[in-house]
Design a protein around this motif. Structure first.
Motif, PDB file in Angstrom:
ATOM      1  N   GLN A  73       0.817  -1.210   0.000  1.00  0.00           N
ATOM      2  CA  GLN A  73       0.000   0.000   0.000  1.00  0.00           C
ATOM      3  C   GLN A  73       0.852   1.262   0.000  1.00  0.00           C
ATOM      4  N   ARG A  74       1.961   1.242   0.751  1.00  0.00           N
ATOM      5  CA  ARG A  74       2.838   2.415   0.814  1.00  0.00           C
ATOM      6  C   ARG A  74       3.634   2.613  -0.459  1.00  0.00           C
ATOM      7  N   GLU A  75       4.137   1.518  -1.018  1.00  0.00           N
ATOM      8  CA  GLU A  75       5.088   1.594  -2.120  1.00  0.00           C
ATOM      9  C   GLU A  75       4.464   1.510  -3.511  1.00  0.00           C
ATOM     10  N   ALA A  76       3.239   1.076  -3.587  1.00  0.00           N
ATOM     11  CA  ALA A  76       2.618   0.854  -4.891  1.00  0.00           C
ATOM     12  C   ALA A  76       2.379   2.159  -5.635  1.00  0.00           C
ATOM     13  N   LEU A  77       2.428   2.055  -6.941  1.00  0.00           N
ATOM     14  CA  LEU A  77       2.059   3.167  -7.799  1.00  0.00           C
ATOM     15  C   LEU A  77       0.558   3.028  -8.055  1.00  0.00           C
ATOM     16  N   TRP A  78      -0.206   3.967  -7.541  1.00  0.00           N
ATOM     17  CA  TRP A  78      -1.655   3.903  -7.687  1.00  0.00           C
ATOM     18  C   TRP A  78      -2.042   4.636  -8.958  1.00  0.00           C
ATOM     19  N   VAL A  79      -2.782   3.961  -9.826  1.00  0.00           N
ATOM     20  CA  VAL A  79      -3.171   4.550 -11.101  1.00  0.00           C
ATOM     21  C   VAL A  79      -4.668   4.416 -11.314  1.00  0.00           C
ATOM     22  N   LYS A  80      -5.177   5.309 -12.147  1.00  0.00           N
ATOM     23  CA  LYS A  80      -6.565   5.203 -12.597  1.00  0.00           C
ATOM     24  C   LYS A  80      -6.517   4.940 -14.089  1.00  0.00           C
ATOM     25  N   PRO A  81      -7.154   3.887 -14.524  1.00  0.00           N
ATOM     26  CA  PRO A  81      -7.147   3.587 -15.961  1.00  0.00           C
ATOM     27  C   PRO A  81      -7.779   4.732 -16.751  1.00  0.00           C
ATOM     28  N   VAL A  82      -7.155   5.079 -17.861  1.00  0.00           N
ATOM     29  CA  VAL A  82      -7.687   6.160 -18.697  1.00  0.00           C
ATOM     30  C   VAL A  82      -8.083   5.664 -20.082  1.00  0.00           C
ATOM     31  N   LYS A  83      -7.518   4.525 -20.497  1.00  0.00           N
ATOM     32  CA  LYS A  83      -7.810   3.977 -21.817  1.00  0.00           C
ATOM     33  C   LYS A  83      -8.483   2.621 -21.661  1.00  0.00           C
ATOM     34  N   PRO A  84      -9.755   2.502 -22.058  1.00  0.00           N
ATOM     35  CA  PRO A  84     -10.428   1.203 -21.949  1.00  0.00           C
ATOM     36  C   PRO A  84      -9.798   0.171 -22.893  1.00  0.00           C
ATOM     37  N   VAL A  85      -9.749  -1.060 -22.432  1.00  0.00           N
ATOM     38  CA  VAL A  85      -9.188  -2.167 -23.199  1.00  0.00           C
ATOM     39  C   VAL A  85     -10.259  -3.246 -23.296  1.00  0.00           C
ATOM     40  N   GLY A  86     -10.378  -3.861 -24.437  1.00  0.00           N
ATOM     41  CA  GLY A  86     -11.367  -4.926 -24.623  1.00  0.00           C
ATOM     42  C   GLY A  86     -10.797  -6.140 -25.316  1.00  0.00           C
ATOM     43  N   ILE A  87      -9.509  -6.375 -25.148  1.00  0.00           N
ATOM     44  CA  ILE A  87      -8.834  -7.468 -25.866  1.00  0.00           C
ATOM     45  C   ILE A  87      -9.202  -8.850 -25.320  1.00  0.00           C
ATOM     46  N   ILE A  88      -9.493  -8.951 -24.029  1.00  0.00           N
ATOM     47  CA  ILE A  88      -9.811 -10.252 -23.420  1.00  0.00           C
ATOM     48  C   ILE A  88     -11.324 -10.443 -23.484  1.00  0.00           C
ATOM     49  N   LYS A  89     -11.728 -11.364 -24.321  1.00  0.00           N
ATOM     50  CA  LYS A  89     -13.164 -11.568 -24.570  1.00  0.00           C
ATOM     51  C   LYS A  89     -13.791 -12.603 -23.637  1.00  0.00           C
ATOM     52  N   HIS A  90     -13.057 -13.683 -23.310  1.00  0.00           N
ATOM     53  CA  HIS A  90     -13.647 -14.777 -22.531  1.00  0.00           C
ATOM     54  C   HIS A  90     -13.803 -14.430 -21.057  1.00  0.00           C
ATOM     55  N   ASP A  91     -13.066 -13.433 -20.555  1.00  0.00           N
ATOM     56  CA  ASP A  91     -13.228 -12.958 -19.176  1.00  0.00           C
ATOM     57  C   ASP A  91     -12.966 -11.450 -19.169  1.00  0.00           C
ATOM     58  N   PRO A  92     -13.936 -10.673 -19.638  1.00  0.00           N
ATOM     59  CA  PRO A  92     -13.741  -9.231 -19.820  1.00  0.00           C
ATOM     60  C   PRO A  92     -13.284  -8.487 -18.564  1.00  0.00           C
ATOM     61  N   ALA A  93     -13.558  -9.025 -17.380  1.00  0.00           N
ATOM     62  CA  ALA A  93     -13.127  -8.361 -16.140  1.00  0.00           C
ATOM     63  C   ALA A  93     -11.602  -8.285 -16.051  1.00  0.00           C
TER      64      ALA A  93
END
Length: 143
Positions: A73-93
């Motif tokens: 939690q202290r060391e991680a780089l926290w990011v917010k996705p800005v570009k949607p990706v849809g490459i994984i079809k069988h498990d979109p999550a």
């Protein structure tokens, strides 16, 4: 706070008779209805032993686990996705992992679930298993 056992929780979700019918049909689907009583008892005993063993390990290393996650939690780089990706079809999550990696400008996506990422590379990121990361990083630190 009220703590319920798993059995009590399941009973609270469904009537006891309804739950029994669901368990019986689930057992039949898994082929458990063809097991002898002795085989079923052995499976239950084995499950209980494994559950106890896991609980003992969790209790033994609880402090270390909490420390590890605190450092994440202290060391991680926290990011917010800005570009949607849809490459994984069988498990979109799973696309959210690629979205975060893109936002972080990551070099690697490290996953133990390589079958959901069979393409090996996405944009400039390599999709690797934990063992592959260890194999690449170890020589840098241990010569």
């Amino acid at each position: 706070m009220i703590t319920l056992s798993v059995e009590d929780y399941l009973r609270s979700l469904a009537g006891e008779n309804e739950l029994l019918v669901k368990i019986q049909s689930g057992a039949k689907d898994l082929g458990l209805d063809q097991m002898t009583d002795e085989e079923i008892d052995a499976e239950i005993l084995s499950y209980r032993k494994e559950r106890r063993k896991f609980k003992q390990l969790r209790n033994k290393y609880d402090t270390e686990i909490k420390t590890l996650f605190s450092s994440f939690q202290r060391e991680a780089l926290w990011v917010k996705p800005v570009k949607p990706v849809g490459i994984i079809k069988h498990d979109p999550a799973d696309n959210k992992f690629l979205e975060c990696a893109l936002s972080a400008q990551a070099d690697y996506v490290n996953t133990g679930n390589i079958r959901h990422f069979p393409f090996g590379q996405f944009e400039k990121m390599l999709i690797v298993t934990p063992q592959e990361i260890i194999n690449q990083i170890t020589p840098l630190y241990f010569k």
